[in-house]
Design an enzyme around this catalytic site. Structure first.
Site, PDB file in Angstrom:
ATOM      1  N   GLU A  56       0.854  -1.190   0.000  1.00  0.00           N
ATOM      2  CA  GLU A  56       0.000   0.000   0.000  1.00  0.00           C
ATOM      3  C   GLU A  56       0.890   1.240   0.000  1.00  0.00           C
ATOM      4  OE1 GLU A  56      -3.835   1.722  -0.172  1.00  0.00           O
ATOM      5  OE2 GLU A  56      -3.146  -0.336  -0.416  1.00  0.00           O
ATOM      6  N   GLU A  66      -0.500   9.636  -5.908  1.00  0.00           N
ATOM      7  CA  GLU A  66       0.632   8.706  -5.870  1.00  0.00           C
ATOM      8  C   GLU A  66       0.951   8.151  -7.262  1.00  0.00           C
ATOM      9  OE1 GLU A  66      -1.289   8.023  -1.597  1.00  0.00           O
ATOM     10  OE2 GLU A  66      -1.405   6.372  -3.031  1.00  0.00           O
ATOM     11  N   ASP A 104      -7.300   3.003   2.568  1.00  0.00           N
ATOM     12  CA  ASP A 104      -6.973   1.731   3.218  1.00  0.00           C
ATOM     13  C   ASP A 104      -8.180   0.796   3.240  1.00  0.00           C
ATOM     14  OD1 ASP A 104      -4.288   2.606   3.978  1.00  0.00           O
ATOM     15  OD2 ASP A 104      -5.309   3.933   5.376  1.00  0.00           O
TER      16      ASP A 104
END
Length: 499
Positions: A297, A327, A481
């Site tokens: 992750e 990201e 998450d």
């Protein structure tokens, strides 16, 4: 009530027929309906009719999200964990006697002015970010002010702990969590999470989550969407101090799946530390048994050299990664990939550009070529309006369910609910798009009656589903998450890693 059901059914049948006869037409019809149908009424009463597209998608998800034939039994998660202090970002900065001004990004925060400028910079973009605060004493004063601010709340924090918590909500799973777990965090964790004694420490690590709402304004800066800015002075997580303990515990725990996070925390510790520690991390990851898939992750980073090292050395030795639009863009910028000239996304990330970057990752650092020695075969990309699950053919199954379940949990959790409430969400995903930003490319549409659009590029399959975006999100931290955890729960590995 029956009128609503009939109308939705007719819309679903009509969209299905239009999609078969003319793939371009449904998008134009849907765009019109999305503007007009919310204004219609079900009956003579004054109650407005719920949006038809959102309702059709939410209903279709229920059919698409099916349990994989082979489920995980034991999942090991590490290695970053902390206590999150969630507070109003603007409110806290005002309590610190800071005045609004121009925004400016900082790779590391050295004081309150840096914090203010970085917060304003990302609030104006509506983008998530995470930064290391270098001054321990000043950070502790800010943390005390945050904890005392009216309405401040304490939660389980850290990608590993949050993923572990989400996985532990499934009673059939045994979850091992390894990270710096202090007494307060230990009390907050789900009872069925196993924490190795070596991971326990006397004090907790605290992270400050400065949230802002969509449309919230401070000075001349206005947030286009709800999000959060995270800061910490966290040496334990920053050094990934429990990584070796995590890997050593796998021998006894014997997991079916390993989930790794926390690499981004090392960035703020300086180049000398992360260069050496990253080498040790690569060795530790390589020690995991080949037949056990590893999911990495990712999280917000600013050092291009560091991200490029992760791209070159870590991503090829894991099986799966999870990341968001910030990201993904930083990854291609750091590695010189497609669309690296973009400085930021202009609104909703273009699907074709995202598809290009995902394919490049597989071709350059993954296993798009069956002869490649790389292990990467799965990428779960998530942004506010839609998700894409990209996989190399022959390695993963149940992809439709996996990507749809991730989108569903994003819709429900952002609103603080267990299920999707269509009166509280809105469809923002593009209804038509291209499979690539450049030729050759395929024109694709979203069918609300089966809202997972699939296309292939070479040996890679792409599964896209819209997100029903919460209109008034209650909490944004941890959504990525939860998305990754839910997607992994419904994913099925189709082949073991080769020796």
């Amino acid at each position: 009530m029956w009128r609503k059901a009939v109308l939705v059914a007719l819309l679903a049948l009509g969209m299905g027929y239009l999609y078969r006869t003319d793939p371009e037409l449904p998008a134009r019809v849907l765009n019109y309906l999305s503007q007009s149908l919310p204004q219609l009424e079900l009956s003579d009463s004054s109650e407005p009719r719920p949006p038809a597209l959102e309702e059709a998608i939410a209903h279709a998800w229920q059919t698409l999200i099916t349990t994989p034939a082979r489920r995980w039994g034991r999942v090991a998660v590490g290695v970053n964990a902390c206590v999150d202090v969630v507070v109003s970002g603007v409110g806290l900065l005002q309590a610190l006697a800071l005045e609004p001004g121009p925004g400016r990004d900082h790779e590391v925060l050295h004081g309150k002015e840096d914090l203010k400028e970085a917060f304003i910079h990302y609030m104006g973009k509506g983008a998530a970010a995470e930064r290391f605060f270098s001054d321990k004493e000043v950070f502790q004063r800010i943390a005390r002010a945050a904890a005392e601010y009216p309405g401040a709340q304490l939660y389980v924090g850290g990608n590993a702990a949050l993923i572990g918590q989400k996985l532990a909500s499934n009673p059939q799973l045994e979850v091992l969590l390894c990270g710096p777990v202090g007494p307060k965090l230990h009390d907050m964790l789900d009872e069925q999470i196993v924490v190795p004694p070596e991971s326990l420490q006397e004090t907790d690590e605290f992270h400050l989550i400065l949230e802002y709402k969509s449309g919230e304004q401070w000075g001349s800066s206005k947030a286009p969407q709800a999000n959060r800015f995270i800061l910490s002075h966290d040496v334990s997580n920053g050094e990934m101090s429990t990584l070796e303990t995590f890997v050593a515990s796998l021998e006894e725990f014997q997991p079916d799946l390993v989930v790794l996070s926390g690499l981004h925390m090392m960035e703020g510790m300086g180049r000398d530390l992360w260069e050496e520690r990253l080498k040790e991390a690569v060795v530790a990851i390589s020690d995991v048994k080949n037949e056990v898939p590893i999911h990495l992750e990712l999280a917000s980073m600013t050092d291009r050299d560091y991200m490029n090292r992760i791209l070159q050395e870590v991503i090829p030795i894991v099986n799966s990664i999870g990341l968001n639009e910030q990201e993904l863009l930083f990854l291609t910028q750091s590695g010189g990939g497609p669309h690296a000239d973009l400085t930021s996304w202009d609104g909703i990330p273009d699907v074709g550009r995202v598809s290009d970057i995902l394919l490049w990752i597989f071709e350059q650092h993954g296993r798009a070529d069956p002869e490649s020695e790389a292990d990467l075969t799965r990428i779960h990309f998530h942004t506010l309006a839609y998700h894409i699950l990209a996989t190399v053919e022959g390695h993963w199954g149940n992809q439709e369910a996996a990507v749809a379940s991730g989108a569903r949990v994003a819709s429900s959790q952002a609103c603080g609910l267990q299920t999707v409430d269509i009166s509280k969400v809105i469809l923002k995903a593009p209804l038509s798009f291209y499979s690539s930003f450049s030729e050759p490319r395929e024109s694709l549409t979203v069918d609300p009656t089966r809202p997972v659009t699939v296309w292939r590029r070479g040996n890679v399959s792409f599964h896209l589903t819209p997100v029903l975006v919460c209109k008034q999100p209650l909490r944004t931290v941890g959504l990525g998450d939860a998305i990754s955890a839910e997607g992994l729960l419904f994913s099925e590995v189709a082949a073991p890693r080769e020796l």
